[in-house]
Design a protein around this motif. Sequence first.
Motif, PDB file in Angstrom:
ATOM      1  N   PRO A 274      88.998 -22.351 -29.824  1.00 64.47           N
ATOM      2  CA  PRO A 274      87.894 -23.182 -30.318  1.00 64.47           C
ATOM      3  C   PRO A 274      86.636 -22.354 -30.583  1.00 64.47           C
ATOM      4  O   PRO A 274      86.580 -21.164 -30.268  1.00 64.47           O
ATOM      5  N   VAL A 275      85.611 -23.017 -31.149  1.00 64.47           N
ATOM      6  CA  VAL A 275      84.296 -22.458 -31.459  1.00 64.47           C
ATOM      7  C   VAL A 275      84.407 -21.404 -32.559  1.00 64.47           C
ATOM      8  O   VAL A 275      83.822 -21.533 -33.631  1.00 64.47           O
ATOM      9  N   LEU A 276      85.157 -20.331 -32.270  1.00 61.44           N
ATOM     10  CA  LEU A 276      85.416 -19.290 -33.267  1.00 61.44           C
ATOM     11  C   LEU A 276      86.842 -18.801 -33.036  1.00 61.44           C
ATOM     12  O   LEU A 276      87.164 -18.307 -31.953  1.00 61.44           O
ATOM     13  N   ASP A 277      87.705 -18.960 -34.045  1.00 62.60           N
ATOM     14  CA  ASP A 277      89.105 -18.557 -33.854  1.00 62.60           C
ATOM     15  C   ASP A 277      89.237 -17.040 -33.829  1.00 62.60           C
ATOM     16  O   ASP A 277      88.310 -16.309 -34.208  1.00 62.60           O
ATOM     17  N   GLY A 278      90.395 -16.558 -33.405  1.00 61.11           N
ATOM     18  CA  GLY A 278      90.592 -15.129 -33.235  1.00 61.11           C
ATOM     19  C   GLY A 278      90.441 -14.333 -34.516  1.00 61.11           C
ATOM     20  O   GLY A 278      89.872 -13.238 -34.517  1.00 61.11           O
ATOM     21  N   LEU A 279      90.933 -14.867 -35.635  1.00 54.43           N
ATOM     22  CA  LEU A 279      90.832 -14.144 -36.907  1.00 54.43           C
ATOM     23  C   LEU A 279      89.383 -13.982 -37.339  1.00 54.43           C
ATOM     24  O   LEU A 279      88.998 -12.949 -37.874  1.00 54.43           O
ATOM     25  N   SER A 280      88.577 -15.001 -37.114  1.00 56.49           N
ATOM     26  CA  SER A 280      87.159 -14.914 -37.466  1.00 56.49           C
ATOM     27  C   SER A 280      86.408 -14.027 -36.487  1.00 56.49           C
ATOM     28  O   SER A 280      85.457 -13.341 -36.862  1.00 56.49           O
ATOM     29  N   ALA A 281      86.845 -14.025 -35.234  1.00 58.22           N
ATOM     30  CA  ALA A 281      86.166 -13.240 -34.209  1.00 58.22           C
ATOM     31  C   ALA A 281      86.471 -11.753 -34.337  1.00 58.22           C
ATOM     32  O   ALA A 281      85.629 -10.915 -33.984  1.00 58.22           O
TER      33      ALA A 281
END
Length: 211
Positions: free
Chosen positions: A54-61
């Motif tokens: 949640p909040v920020l997924d792994g790919l975006s992070a």
Amino acid sequence: MIADDEPLIRAGIRMILTSDPQIEVAAEATNGREAVDLARAHAADVVLLDIQMPVLDGLSALPELRRAAPSTKVIVLTTFGERENVLRALEHGGAGFLLKDTAPAELIRAVRAAAAGDAYLSPAATRHVVEQLASGREAARAEEARRRLTALSEREREVLALLGEGLSNADAGRRLHMSEATVKTYVSRILAKLNCENRVQAALLARDARL
């Protein structure tokens, strides 16, 4: 550092990793945003990063995490249902990937390999996943990969081909009758010439070019 939104998954990974006296779990993140902040604060050697958070997924992070802690190696945790996501993660600088049903010993090997500067491609999944990912855009990727590989010498191409098979420096050295140190030097040159961040990206290029 472990980044996963499921407490039971984090607890299981922590238990496995801390069974190795040389591994310490410095922090745990429950979402992608927290993973970026904790990576910046702790400068962990390795991050195990879940994709679905949640909040920020792994790919975006992942790109943010790489900028926040450039020396930190990121291993993506995934399932076979996330094949396209795996490719995107590797292209963004991930040091490899593991399936969530990975055996404990393999998880420890992956973390130790990443900490030592090597990428880790899960033997149980790498060839199958990479081949499947490439199938939909094979021609365009192959052409671009072959264009980039023109910068390499014949010997460098031989070393790159073995990276594409997932061989370690030591195994590649035995295959080519070279010392492990010499192979490591070749790998460094290859990464520089191809503008790749790590062995995983170079291995993907080798696969795309069908070396």
